[in-house]
Design a protein around this motif. Structure first.
Motif, PDB file in Angstrom:
ATOM      1  N   ASN A  88     -11.411  21.633  47.414  1.00 57.55           N
ATOM      2  CA  ASN A  88     -11.308  20.799  46.138  1.00 57.55           C
ATOM      3  C   ASN A  88     -10.912  21.741  44.983  1.00 57.55           C
ATOM      4  N   TYR A  89     -11.576  22.862  44.890  1.00 57.51           N
ATOM      5  CA  TYR A  89     -11.393  23.856  43.786  1.00 57.51           C
ATOM      6  C   TYR A  89      -9.887  24.466  43.831  1.00 57.51           C
ATOM      7  N   LEU A  90      -9.786  24.796  45.320  1.00 54.86           N
ATOM      8  CA  LEU A  90      -8.248  25.415  45.320  1.00 54.86           C
ATOM      9  C   LEU A  90      -6.935  24.662  45.027  1.00 54.86           C
ATOM     10  N   ILE A  91      -7.207  23.270  45.437  1.00 51.50           N
ATOM     11  CA  ILE A  91      -6.087  22.427  45.255  1.00 51.50           C
ATOM     12  C   ILE A  91      -6.022  21.917  43.626  1.00 51.50           C
ATOM     13  N   GLU A  92      -7.194  22.009  43.004  1.00 52.45           N
ATOM     14  CA  GLU A  92      -7.132  21.743  41.591  1.00 52.45           C
ATOM     15  C   GLU A  92      -6.520  22.791  40.678  1.00 52.45           C
ATOM     16  N   LYS A  93      -6.890  24.102  41.088  1.00 52.50           N
ATOM     17  CA  LYS A  93      -6.155  25.135  40.568  1.00 52.50           C
ATOM     18  C   LYS A  93      -4.654  25.562  40.669  1.00 52.50           C
ATOM     19  N   GLY A  98       1.043  25.625  39.236  1.00 47.74           N
ATOM     20  CA  GLY A  98       2.250  25.138  39.424  1.00 47.74           C
ATOM     21  C   GLY A  98       2.748  25.337  41.101  1.00 47.74           C
ATOM     22  N   VAL A  99       2.719  24.516  41.893  1.00 51.03           N
ATOM     23  CA  VAL A  99       3.263  24.769  43.407  1.00 51.03           C
ATOM     24  C   VAL A  99       3.990  23.667  43.782  1.00 51.03           C
ATOM     25  N   ILE A 124      -4.987  16.282  43.126  1.00 47.54           N
ATOM     26  CA  ILE A 124      -3.633  16.774  42.716  1.00 47.54           C
ATOM     27  C   ILE A 124      -2.948  16.086  41.298  1.00 47.54           C
ATOM     28  N   ILE A 125      -3.273  14.716  41.442  1.00 45.98           N
ATOM     29  CA  ILE A 125      -2.916  13.960  40.332  1.00 45.98           C
ATOM     30  C   ILE A 125      -3.379  14.286  39.099  1.00 45.98           C
ATOM     31  N   GLU A 126      -4.894  14.293  39.095  1.00 51.51           N
ATOM     32  CA  GLU A 126      -5.499  14.425  37.987  1.00 51.51           C
ATOM     33  C   GLU A 126      -5.443  15.930  37.497  1.00 51.51           C
ATOM     34  N   SER A 127      -5.026  16.783  38.372  1.00 48.41           N
ATOM     35  CA  SER A 127      -4.724  18.206  37.968  1.00 48.41           C
ATOM     36  C   SER A 127      -3.801  18.369  36.965  1.00 48.41           C
ATOM     37  N   VAL A 128      -2.531  17.544  37.769  1.00 45.01           N
ATOM     38  CA  VAL A 128      -1.158  17.698  36.948  1.00 45.01           C
ATOM     39  C   VAL A 128      -1.318  16.924  35.431  1.00 45.01           C
ATOM     40  N   GLU A 129      -1.984  15.678  35.548  1.00 45.12           N
ATOM     41  CA  GLU A 129      -2.319  14.896  34.247  1.00 45.12           C
ATOM     42  C   GLU A 129      -2.908  16.000  33.326  1.00 45.12           C
ATOM     43  N   GLN A 130      -4.013  16.825  33.376  1.00 44.75           N
ATOM     44  CA  GLN A 130      -4.832  17.309  32.712  1.00 44.75           C
ATOM     45  C   GLN A 130      -3.997  18.682  32.194  1.00 44.75           C
ATOM     46  N   PHE A 135       5.697  17.754  37.432  1.00 49.06           N
ATOM     47  CA  PHE A 135       5.937  17.588  39.146  1.00 49.06           C
ATOM     48  C   PHE A 135       4.543  17.347  39.660  1.00 49.06           C
ATOM     49  N   ILE A 136       4.508  16.600  40.657  1.00 50.46           N
ATOM     50  CA  ILE A 136       3.481  16.275  41.581  1.00 50.46           C
ATOM     51  C   ILE A 136       3.496  16.925  43.001  1.00 50.46           C
ATOM     52  N   PRO A 137       3.126  17.938  43.304  1.00 50.26           N
ATOM     53  CA  PRO A 137       2.953  18.712  44.625  1.00 50.26           C
ATOM     54  C   PRO A 137       2.659  17.761  45.644  1.00 50.26           C
TER      55      PRO A 137
END
Length: 233
Positions: A88-93, A98-99, A124-130, A135-137
């Motif tokens: 969870n943490y890895l994907i969020e960060k 940007g990946v 993923i979506i929440e991380s990009v929103e915030q 771009f959505i990985p």
């Protein structure tokens, strides 16, 4: 203008109307306390628009395009399965940094659990929103390391993170803007001898991330940030 950002999968057209899902309506009304006529930002992975809310009819009306997607470095992150909380943490960060693509891999020392794709796509979506991204990985299905490397394309540069510290520091590498990059992060406890043999026939750039032994999720963040920094220079 509100700094609220919502990701929508629909095509965004000026003066059109987009019907919002009940989950998004609840978020806007109950969590963010939005009202009819309030404006927020919406984006669909390609562009961002300023839009007006009509919560009575559960729609949003795009009014003005404010941003378009710029250059996205072609970086793929391959990581061996970790514990759920670490993933969870890895994907969020990494999504904040940007990946382009995230690929979970099965290795000899991987953690063993059911991979919840819908949960990780939401992260993923929440991380990009915030993080004010557009771009959505993409996240791919879990694949054995052997299968990935057997079909490897040589035009993608491999950066291999290993705890043996025999590689070069990231600052000693150089990258071009359009380079295709793959980062490989091993499991807790490191890569097995068997896993390392799969890389033998490939050109591999070994990365030294410093004197301290980093957790797998930390290593992913440090390596991605460093390599992306080389491209952005």
């Amino acid at each position: 203008m509100s700094n609220i950002r919502l990701f929508l999968r629909e095509k965004i057209v000026e003066s059109g109307s987009i019907v919002l899902e009940s989950e998004k309506i609840h978020y806007l009304k109950r969590v963010m306390r939005k009202k009819n006529g309030d404006k927020i930002n919406i984006f669909n992975g390609k562009e961002q628009w300023e839009a007006k809310l009509n919560l009575t009819e559960s729609i949003i009306k795009p009014e003005k395009r404010t941003r378009v997607l710029g250059f996205v470095p072609d970086i793929h992150l391959y990581f061996s399965l970790l514990k759920s909380k670490q993933i969870n943490y890895l994907i969020e960060k990494v999504c904040e940094i940007g990946v382009k693509k995230i690929i979970p891999i099965k290795t000899e020392f991987s953690e063993n659990f059911n991979f919840n794709y819908s949960r990780f796509e939401k992260i993923i979506i929440e991380s990009v929103e915030q993080s004010d991204g557009i771009f959505i990985p993409e996240i791919e299905k879990l694949t054995p390391l052997k299968n990935i490397l057997e079909n490897w394309s040589n035009d993608r540069k491999i950066f291999f993170c290993d705890e043996d510290r025999e590689g070069k520091k990231i600052s000693n590498y150089s990258l071009k803007k359009n380079d295709k990059i793959a980062i490989f992060i091993g499991p807790v406890g490191g890569w097995s001898f068997k896993d390392k043999l799969f890389f033998k026939s490939l050109r591999v750039n070994k990365v030294n991330l410093g004197e301290n032994i980093l957790k797998a999720d930390t290593a992913a963040i440090v390596c991605l940030s460093g390599l992306k920094g080389l491209i952005d220079e």
